[in-house]
Design a protein around this motif. Structure first.
Motif, PDB file in Angstrom:
ATOM      1  N   GLU A 830       2.584   2.431  -6.642  1.00 61.93           N
ATOM      2  CA  GLU A 830       3.564   3.383  -8.436  1.00 61.93           C
ATOM      3  C   GLU A 830       2.516   3.203  -9.172  1.00 61.93           C
ATOM      4  O   GLU A 830       2.717   4.033 -10.135  1.00 61.93           O
ATOM      5  N   SER A 863      13.928   1.589  -2.375  1.00 63.57           N
ATOM      6  CA  SER A 863      13.063   1.823  -3.556  1.00 63.57           C
ATOM      7  C   SER A 863      14.618   2.604  -4.663  1.00 63.57           C
ATOM      8  O   SER A 863      15.022   3.787  -3.496  1.00 63.57           O
ATOM      9  N   HIS A 865      12.979   4.582  -7.029  1.00 60.94           N
ATOM     10  CA  HIS A 865      11.650   5.545  -6.808  1.00 60.94           C
ATOM     11  C   HIS A 865      12.090   6.587  -5.847  1.00 60.94           C
ATOM     12  O   HIS A 865      11.223   7.455  -5.302  1.00 60.94           O
ATOM     13  N   PHE A 868       9.880  10.034  -6.934  1.00 59.90           N
ATOM     14  CA  PHE A 868       8.319   9.316  -7.213  1.00 59.90           C
ATOM     15  C   PHE A 868       7.548   9.428  -4.914  1.00 59.90           C
ATOM     16  O   PHE A 868       7.046   9.932  -4.994  1.00 59.90           O
TER      17      PHE A 868
END
Length: 971
Positions: A830, A863, A865, A868
Motif C-alpha cells: 500500500e 481490505s 482498498h 487499488f
C-alpha cells in the motif's frame, strides 16, 4: 503445499438435538449440531461452527445472561465451559450422570443443573479467579423421577424444577425461613416446562406515587441488580437488602406449569417477594452459626449443602409458610385429538407463550388470559425445541426428525430463517469452478446448493424420487448435473433454479455415478445393474451412445480435464479409457488387482488414480497405460470397532478400503477417505502419508471405539442389543401386546461413521468432505504467525521500512515476502503509488509474482482498498501473462482464488449499482414529468410546491428500496 488445514465450518446439518438459544442481542441463534455448536447470525446472513467438539451428541446448552459464557453438556454428562468471545474451551467438567437441562440465574452468579431426580446449584464461573470453575453449592432432592426443566425468578432467589413424576418443585437459592419445599401437583403427565411470571411493579390502591418517589426510584434503581428495587434501610424486610419503594408494590409471583398431555396450570403465591426471610443470620452472628453447624455435623446431622423436600408436608408445617395455590387450568387440545406437547418457551416481558407439539403444530398464547394468537404447522414432525429472542419478535423452532431449523417472526407471519439439512446421509458433493458454492446430494433424493461464505443453503431441488448418487458442476458454474437411483440424470440451471434437462436410458436402470466433460456438452452416467455407460448431449438431451464392455457395476466416472477422454472404473477389476472424439471407442484397459471403487484424474490430466477394494491406491499414466506407483492404505484407515462386532478393530480393517479420492489443486497430493473416521492425505510422488485428519470424535456414532468395552458384555449378551432409548423423550415406546399405540417397526440405531465424498476447492485453500456428521469444511490456518520464504539474517522489518523511505519499492516488496508477515506485506504494497504499480510489477521476479497474486486474493476478502488492489492485479496479469500461462498447472489454484474474491465483489457491487441505476431512472422520469406539467399548470403557493417535493422524495425513498432491499432474502 501447506498442510495447516483446520476445521472451518459445518454445513449440511443445521440442527440435530438439544435446546436452542438466542444470543443476548437477539440477532443470532445457537444451535447444537451433533457434537458441535453452530451460530447462525440472522442479521449478517452468516453461519459459523465453533471450533470445539464434545465426546457425545450435545444434550443441552446453557447461556450466561451477558452472553459471554456457555455451558455445553453432552449425553454422557461431560460439560465444556466455552467462551463465546474468544471461541475456545475454558474448562472441562464431568457431572457424573446424564444432564437434562442447564440454566443460569438472571444475575449470572449461579446456575442449576437437573440430573436424574435431583437439582444441583453451582457457583457460576467468571466471578472470581478460582482454580475449579464449577463449585457445587447445594443439592436439592424431592422429585421421585427424572427432572426435566428449570426456570428462575427475576430476582434470582428461587427457581422451579419440573419432573417426569408430574410434580413441580419450587426451591430457594438461599435458605429461606418461610419457604418449604413440597410438590405442586395438578397434572396427569410429565412436566415439559415451567415458567415464573415477571415480578412486575404495581401502584398500591391506597396511595398514588408522588413525583419525588418516582424520581428517587429512578435515580437509585440504576445501580441495582436486574429485577430488584432498592429502598431505604428502614423499609427493608428482615434478611433482605432489596424491597419496595413507597407507594409501589410488586404483585405476587405466578408460576405456569405445562405437562406433556397439553395441560397448563397457573399457580399463584400467597406471599409477596418481600415477605421471604432468610433462615440463616448474617454479619456478627456468623461465628455462632458456624459453631452450631459443627455441633450438628458431629452429631451426624445432614450437611446444609444437601436439601430434601417433602412431597406432602404436614398441615402444621405449612402454617405461616409460603403457599402456592392453583388458580386456573387450561387445555391445548380441546378438540379431543391426542397430541403430545414436546417443547415450550415463555417471554416474560411480552407475556407470550409458545408451545410445540409432536405433530409439528405450534401455538402462540397470551398469558395469563390464555388468548390464542396463532396456531400454525411447521411440518408433520415433532417440534423438539423452542426459543424466543430478547425482544420477543423472533421464535426459533428445531425439528430433530427432519434436521430443520426455523426462525419465525410472529407479528409479520414470515420466516426469517428456514434451513434444513439432508434427511438421510449425504453421498456426494462438488465445488463450483470459482469455489463459492458447494452442491450436495443425499439419500433423501434432494440436491442442495450451499454458499461457502454464508454457510446457508439457498436452493433445494427435489425432482429426484430416489437417492442421489453423484453431483457435478459444469465448467461455467451455472449448471449442476446429478445422477440418481430413480433412473434419471438431471441438469439444473442456477440462473432460473429449474430442472431444464432430464436424461433417461432406453430401459430402466439405476445410475451410480455421473461426469461431465470440460466443454459441458457431453454428459455420462454409469449404471449399477446393466454395467453400461450412457452418453448424452447436453444441448439436445438425446442419448448419443451406450458404452458396453464392463462386467460389473460401474463405480466411478471421470473426464480428463485436458482431453475428451473418459475413465470408467468398475467392480470387474478394470478401468476403461474411452475416447469421446473417436467414436467413443476404448483406447486402453487398465487391469487392476481388485475391484475398483473410485477413479479420478489429476487437474492437468497427466495422471490417473484408482482406489481398489484391497485398500490400495494405484497411479497410472493414461497416455501409455503404465502403472507409475501405488500406496498401501490398509494401516492408515484405522477403522473403529462397532458395538456388535465380535472381532477386533484391527481384524475388521481388513475388509475396509478407500471409497473416494480427490487430487489437491496443485496435483502434488491426493486425499482419500472411506469407511473410517480418518481422511488421509498422501504425497503422490514420494508415496508417503503426509497427514491424517480425524473428522469426528463423536462416540454417539458407531464404529468409533478402538477396543471392546467389557462393561457392556454380560452373561445374557451385549447390552448394545437392548433398545435403551425407546422409553426416553422422542424415543419409540414398545407397546404391550394388543396396544395399537406406537410403531413396532421403529428402532433406535447408531449411524456408522464414514466419509462418502471428498473434494478440494479449486482455489486450493480448503477441502470438503461429506460424512455422517455432515458437510465438513477444512481450510488453511489463517492464524499462522511466521512462515518465512528464503529467509536470511539480512531480512528484517527495519531494513524493509528503510527501503520504503528510500522509495526502493521493488526491494522492499521482495524483502517483505521473504519475511512473510501479513501486516508488513500490506504496509509495503500500500506504500507504492498507484501510478508506479506497472513499473514495480514489471521488475518483480517470476517466483514472487505467484506470491503477490495469492496475497492480493486474500486481501480482497478483508481490505476496503478495492480499486487499488484491482490495479495491482491488472498490471501483474498484463505484464506477466505469457509467463504465467506456461506454468498454468501450478498457478491455477492461485488464479482461481483470485477470481473467487473478485467475483464476490462483482456480485455485491453490481447489485448495488443496479439499484442505484433504477433509482436514478425513476428520479429522472419524475423530474421530466414535473417539467412537462409545470408550464401548463398555474403557479401555486410555496407551501404547495414544498409539499409536492416532499411527496416526490417520499415516493423515491419507498420505491428505491432502502438498504434492506439490496440484501438477498434468507433461504
Amino acid at each position: 503445499m501447506k498442510f495447516a488445514y483446520r476445521f472451518s465450518n459445518l454445513l449440511g446439518t443445521v440442527y440435530r438435538c438439544g435446546n436452542l438459544n438466542f444470543t443476548c442481542d437477539g440477532n443470532s441463534v445457537i444451535s447444537p449440531v451433533g457434537n458441535r455448536v453452530t451460530v447462525f447470525d440472522l442479521k449478517n446472513n452468516k453461519s459459523n461452527t465453533l471450533p470445539l467438539a464434545t465426546r457425545y451428541n450435545i444434550k443441552c446448552v446453557g447461556l450466561s445472561p451477558d452472553g459471554r459464557l456457555a455451558i455445553i453438556v453432552d449425553e454422557g454428562g461431560d460439560a465444556l465451559l466455552v467462551s463465546l468471545v474468544c471461541r475456545s474451551v475454558l474448562h472441562h467438567f464431568h457431572f457424573k450422570g446424564a444432564v437434562h437441562s442447564v440454566s443460569f440465574s438472571p444475575d449470572g452468579r449461579k446456575f442449576v443443573v437437573t440430573k436424574g431426580n435431583i437439582a444441583q446449584v453451582y457457583h457460576a464461573p467468571g466471578r472470581k479467579r478460582e482454580f475449579n470453575a464449577f463449585v457445587l453449592d447445594k443439592t436439592y432432592f424431592g422429585p421421585y423421577d427424572e427432572t426435566t426443566c428449570i426456570d428462575w425468578t427475576d430476582d434470582s432467589r428461587c427457581f422451579a424444577v419440573g419432573s417426569r413424576d408430574m410434580s413441580t418443585w419450587v426451591f430457594g437459592a438461599e435458605r429461606w425461613d418461610n419457604l418449604i419445599y413440597y410438590a405442586l401437583g395438578g397434572h396427569k403427565d410429565a412436566i415439559v416446562a415451567c415458567f415464573f411470571e415477571t415480578s412486575s411493579l404495581d401502584v398500591c390502591p391506597h396511595r398514588s406515587p408522588s413525583p419525588g418517589d418516582v424520581g428517587a426510584l429512578g435515580a437509585r434503581q440504576a445501580s441495582a441488580a436486574p429485577g430488584h428495587v432498592l429502598v431505604p434501610a428502614a423499609q427493608v424486610g428482615v434478611g433482605w437488602g432489596l424491597g419496595k419503594p413507597p407507594g409501589l408494590t410488586r404483585l405476587p409471583l405466578q408460576l405456569y406449569t405445562l405437562s406433556q398431555d397439553g395441560a397448563l396450570c397457573v399457580w399463584q403465591c400467597d406471599t409477596l417477594p418481600e415477605g421471604l426471610r432468610l433462615k440463616a443470620p448474617t454479619g456478627w452472628k456468623a461465628d455462632l452459626l458456624q459453631r452450631e453447624e459443627e455441633q450438628e455435623e458431629e452429631e451426624g446431622a445432614e450437611s446444609e449443602t444437601t436439601i430434601r423436600g417433602k412431597a406432602t408436608p404436614a398441615a402444621e408445617e405449612q402454617q405461616g409458610k409460603v403457599k402456592y395455590s392453583r388458580v386456573a387450568k387450561y387445555f391445548f387440545n380441546k378438540e379431543g385429538d391426542f397430541n403430545n406437547l414436546t417443547a415450550a418457551a415463555y417471554h416474560k416481558k411480552v407475556h407470550l407463550l409458545v408451545t410445540g407439539f409432536a405433530s409439528g403444530i405450534f401455538h402462540l398464547h397470551e398469558l395469563p388470559e390464555f388468548n390464542l394468537i396463532h396456531s400454525l404447522s411447521i411440518s408433520d414432525q415433532r417440534v423438539a425445541s423452542v426459543a424466543i429472542n430478547s425482544s420477543g419478535d423472533w421464535i426459533a423452532f428445531g425439528c430433530s426428525g427432519l434436521g430443520q431449523l426455523l426462525v419465525w417472526e410472529w407479528q409479520s407471519e414470515s420466516y426469517v430463517l428456514k434451513q434444513q439439512g439432508h434427511f438421510n446421509s449425504m453421498v456426494s458433493l462438488a465445488y463450483s469452478p470459482d469455489g463459492q458454492y458447494i452442491v450436495t446430494g443425499g439419500d433423501d433424493g434432494k440436491v442442495k446448493v450451499w454458499n461457502t461464505l454464508s454457510g446457508f443453503c439457498f436452493v433445494t431441488f427435489t425432482e429426484h424420487s430416489s437417492g442421489v448418487t453423484g453431483v457435478t458442476f459444469t465448467t461455467t458454474g451455472y449448471v449442476i448435473v446429478t445422477s440418481s437411483m430413480d433412473g434419471t440424470v438431471r441438469a439444473f440451471d442456477l440462473h432460473r433454479y429449474r430442472n431444464f434437462r432430464t436424461f433417461t436410458s432406453p430401459r430402466p436402470t439405476q445410475f451410480s455415478c455421473v461426469a461431465v466433460d470440460s466443454s459441458g456438452e457431453i454428459v455420462s452416467a454409469g449404471a449399477q445393474d446393466s454395467f453400461e455407460v450412457f452418453i448424452w448431449s447436453m444441448q439436445t438431451g438425446r442419448l448419443l451412445d451406450v458404452l458396453s464392455g464392463h462386467e460389473g457395476p460401474i463405480s466411478g466416472l471421470c473426464f480428463n480435464p485436458m482431453k475428451s477422454v473418459l475413465a470408467s472404473a468398475s467392480w470387474d477389476r478394470t478401468v476403461h479409457l474411452w475416447d469421446m472424439a473417436d467414436s467413443w471407442r476404448t483406447t486402453e484397459t487398465l487391469a487392476l488387482t481388485s475391484d475398483a471403487l473410485a477413479v479420478t484424474f489429476r487437474p492437468d490430466g497427466a495422471e490417473l488414480a484408482v482406489a481398489t477394494l484391497n485398500s490400495q491406491i494405484t497411479f497410472w499414466d493414461p497416455e501409455n497405460a503404465v502403472q507409475t506407483g501405488s500406496i498401501e492404505g490398509r494401516h492408515d484407515l484405522k477403522t473403529g470397532r462397532k458395538e456388535l462386532d465380535k472381532i477386533t478393530a484391527k481384524h475388521s480393517a481388513k475388509g475396509k478400503a478407500f471409497t473416494t479420492l480427490c487430487y489437491s489443486a496443485d496435483g502434488q497430493s491426493i486425499l482419500a477417505g472411506g469407511m473410517s473416521k480418518f481422511v488421509c492425505i498422501y504425497h503422490v510422488r514420494e508415496q508417503i502419508l503426509r497427514k491424517k485428519f480425524e473428522i469426528s470424535c463423536n462416540l454417539s456414532l458407531d464404529a468409533m471405539e478402538e477396543f471392546l468395552n467389557r462393561r457392556k458384555m454380560t452373561e445374557f449378551g451385549n447390552l448394545a442389543l437392548i433398545d435403551q432409548d425407546a422409553a426416553e423423550e422422542g424415543g419409540v415406546a414398545i407397546p404391550l401386546p394388543g396396544v395399537k399405540k406406537g410403531d413396532m417397526s421403529s428402532r433406535h440405531f447408531k449411524p456408522e461413521i464414514r466419509v462418502t465424498s471428498l473434494r478440494f476447492s479449486p482455489t486450493g485453500r480448503c477441502w470438503a468432505a461429506t460424512t455422517t456428521e455432515g458437510l465438513l469444511i477444512y481450510s488453511l490456518d489463517a492464524q499462522m504467525l511466521f512462515d518465512p520464504f528464503e529467509l536470511d539474517t539480512s531480512v528484517t522489518p527495519v531494513r524493509i521500512r528503510a527501503a520504503l523511505r528510500q522509495r526502493d519499492f521493488t526491494r522492499a516488496i521482495l524483502l517483505a515476502f521473504r519475511l512473510n508477515e501479513r501486516k508488513l506485506l500490506q504496509e509495503t504494497l500500500e506504500a507504492v503509488p498507484w501510478d508506479e504499480i506497472e513499473v514495480i510489477s514489471s521488475s518483480l521476479p517470476d517466483l514472487y509474482v505467484e506470491k503477490v497474486l495469492e496475497f492480493l486474493a486474500s486481501s480482497f476478502e478483508v481490505s476496503h482498498h478495492l480499486e487499488f488492489y484491482l490495479i495491482w492485479t491488472q498490471k501483474l496479469l498484463m505484464v506477466h501473462g505469457q509467463k504465467l500461462k506456461s506454468r498454468v498447472g501450478t498457478l491455477l489454484p492461485a488464479v482461481q482464488f483470485l477470481q473467487k474474491s473478485i467475483q464476490r465483489h462483482l456480485d455485491d457491487v453490481s447489485k448495488l449499482c443496479d439499484w442505484n441505476r433504477y433509482n436514478l431512472q425513476y428520479a429522472l422520469a419524475v423530474s421530466k414529468q414535473r417539467g412537462l406539467k409545470r408550464p401548463s399548470e398555474p403557479l401555486g403557493s410555496e407551501e404547495e410546491a414544498g409539499a409536492s417535493e416532499d411527496n416526490d422524495d417520499d415516493s423515491l425513498h419507498l420505491l428505491g428500496g432502502g438498504p434492506g432491499h439490496a440484501d438477498a432474502p434468507l433461504a
